[in-house]
Motif scaffolding. Structure first.
Motif, mmCIF file in Angstrom:
data_model
loop_
_atom_site.group_PDB
_atom_site.id
_atom_site.type_symbol
_atom_site.label_atom_id
_atom_site.label_comp_id
_atom_site.label_asym_id
_atom_site.label_seq_id
_atom_site.Cartn_x
_atom_site.Cartn_y
_atom_site.Cartn_z
ATOM 1 N N LYS A 1 0.834 -1.207 0.000
ATOM 2 C CA LYS A 1 0.000 0.000 0.000
ATOM 3 C C LYS A 1 0.867 1.255 0.000
ATOM 4 N N ALA A 2 2.020 1.179 0.670
ATOM 5 C CA ALA A 2 2.935 2.323 0.691
ATOM 6 C C ALA A 2 3.541 2.557 -0.690
ATOM 7 N N VAL A 3 3.802 1.493 -1.423
ATOM 8 C CA VAL A 3 4.394 1.608 -2.761
ATOM 9 C C VAL A 3 3.357 1.989 -3.806
ATOM 10 N N PHE A 4 2.244 1.290 -3.817
ATOM 11 C CA PHE A 4 1.226 1.469 -4.858
ATOM 12 C C PHE A 4 0.156 2.501 -4.511
ATOM 13 N N GLY A 5 0.054 2.842 -3.220
ATOM 14 C CA GLY A 5 -1.075 3.638 -2.759
ATOM 15 C C GLY A 5 -2.244 2.700 -2.488
ATOM 16 N N GLU A 6 -3.185 3.146 -1.700
ATOM 17 C CA GLU A 6 -4.311 2.297 -1.297
ATOM 18 C C GLU A 6 -5.056 1.726 -2.506
ATOM 19 N N GLU A 7 -5.459 2.587 -3.419
ATOM 20 C CA GLU A 7 -6.218 2.147 -4.602
ATOM 21 C C GLU A 7 -5.358 1.324 -5.548
ATOM 22 N N GLY A 8 -4.118 1.756 -5.746
ATOM 23 C CA GLY A 8 -3.205 1.026 -6.625
ATOM 24 C C GLY A 8 -2.927 -0.380 -6.120
ATOM 25 N N ALA A 9 -2.766 -0.509 -4.805
ATOM 26 C CA ALA A 9 -2.525 -1.829 -4.213
ATOM 27 C C ALA A 9 -3.727 -2.729 -4.418
ATOM 28 N N LYS A 10 -4.917 -2.174 -4.216
ATOM 29 C CA LYS A 10 -6.146 -2.944 -4.416
ATOM 30 C C LYS A 10 -6.261 -3.388 -5.878
ATOM 31 N N ASN A 11 -5.986 -2.485 -6.801
ATOM 32 C CA ASN A 11 -6.064 -2.803 -8.228
ATOM 33 C C ASN A 11 -5.004 -3.820 -8.643
ATOM 34 N N THR A 12 -3.805 -3.673 -8.084
ATOM 35 C CA THR A 12 -2.730 -4.615 -8.397
ATOM 36 C C THR A 12 -3.069 -6.008 -7.894
ATOM 37 N N ALA A 13 -3.534 -6.102 -6.672
ATOM 38 C CA ALA A 13 -3.911 -7.406 -6.115
ATOM 39 C C ALA A 13 -5.026 -8.040 -6.936
ATOM 40 N N SER A 14 -6.006 -7.247 -7.309
ATOM 41 C CA SER A 14 -7.128 -7.756 -8.109
ATOM 42 C C SER A 14 -6.656 -8.254 -9.474
ATOM 43 N N ALA A 15 -5.821 -7.469 -10.137
ATOM 44 C CA ALA A 15 -5.301 -7.871 -11.454
ATOM 45 C C ALA A 15 -4.434 -9.125 -11.338
ATOM 46 N N ALA A 16 -3.649 -9.209 -10.275
ATOM 47 C CA ALA A 16 -2.788 -10.380 -10.077
ATOM 48 C C ALA A 16 -3.620 -11.633 -9.808
ATOM 49 N N LYS A 17 -4.667 -11.497 -9.025
ATOM 50 C CA LYS A 17 -5.540 -12.644 -8.752
ATOM 51 C C LYS A 17 -6.249 -13.103 -10.024
ATOM 52 N N GLU A 18 -6.667 -12.159 -10.831
ATOM 53 C CA GLU A 18 -7.306 -12.497 -12.105
ATOM 54 C C GLU A 18 -6.315 -13.213 -13.026
ATOM 55 N N ALA A 19 -5.086 -12.715 -13.083
ATOM 56 C CA ALA A 19 -4.062 -13.352 -13.911
ATOM 57 C C ALA A 19 -3.757 -14.762 -13.404
ATOM 58 N N LYS A 20 -3.673 -14.918 -12.089
ATOM 59 C CA LYS A 20 -3.414 -16.241 -11.500
ATOM 60 C C LYS A 20 -4.534 -17.207 -11.853
ATOM 61 N N ALA A 21 -5.765 -16.739 -11.804
ATOM 62 C CA ALA A 21 -6.909 -17.594 -12.141
ATOM 63 C C ALA A 21 -6.843 -18.067 -13.591
ATOM 64 N N LYS A 22 -6.172 -17.296 -14.432
ATOM 65 C CA LYS A 22 -6.009 -17.662 -15.844
ATOM 66 C C LYS A 22 -4.733 -18.470 -16.088
ATOM 67 N N GLY A 23 -4.009 -18.786 -15.000
ATOM 68 C CA GLY A 23 -2.835 -19.642 -15.123
ATOM 69 C C GLY A 23 -1.494 -18.941 -15.024
ATOM 70 N N GLU A 24 -1.487 -17.630 -14.824
ATOM 71 C CA GLU A 24 -0.215 -16.912 -14.722
ATOM 72 C C GLU A 24 0.489 -17.280 -13.429
ATOM 73 N N ASP A 25 1.802 -17.505 -13.503
ATOM 74 C CA ASP A 25 2.573 -17.861 -12.320
ATOM 75 C C ASP A 25 3.616 -16.812 -11.952
#
Length: 116
Positions: free
Chosen positions: A70-94
């Protein structure tokens, strides 16, 4: 991948906004040595740097959800990054979805061609 395509991928890697200073130095050294007697030595150093720095998708998610993330990305950026990463993981990204890690993943997949 051809040598020229690998060189272009290293150039993309170097241009990634998310690349750390050590990665930038290793990529620049490799590009400067490309086609010279020092290329293989610099290629090995580049591959080693990528192996040390590349981040797995689970580590990205954990970081994005942490206070440090959150300190690096900001509150919203961290939330968006985590969401995008989870979506990518669900599609098989490692691997982390940032440009440096994605380019590094391609370079590692072609390690034999880079090192020679």
């Amino acid at each position: 991948m051809t040598r020229e395509a690998l060189k272009q991928e290293v150039e993309r890697f170097l241009e990634a906004y998310s690349l750390c200073p050590e990665g930038k130095a290793a990529a620049q050294a490799y590009l400067e040595a490309f086609g010279t007697e020092h290329e293989q030595e610099k290629a090995k150093a580049l591959i080693q740097e990528i192996k040390e720095d590349i981040t797995g998708i689970d580590d990205l998610i954990a970081f994005a959800e942490s206070e440090a993330g959150k300190a690096v990305f900001g509150e919203e950026g961290a939330k968006n990054t985590a969401s995008a990463a989870k979506e990518a993981k669900a599609k098989g990204e490692d691997t982390c979805i940032c440009p440096a890690c994605q380019s590094g993943k391609i370079l590692l997949a072609n390690e034999r061609e880079i090192i020679g």
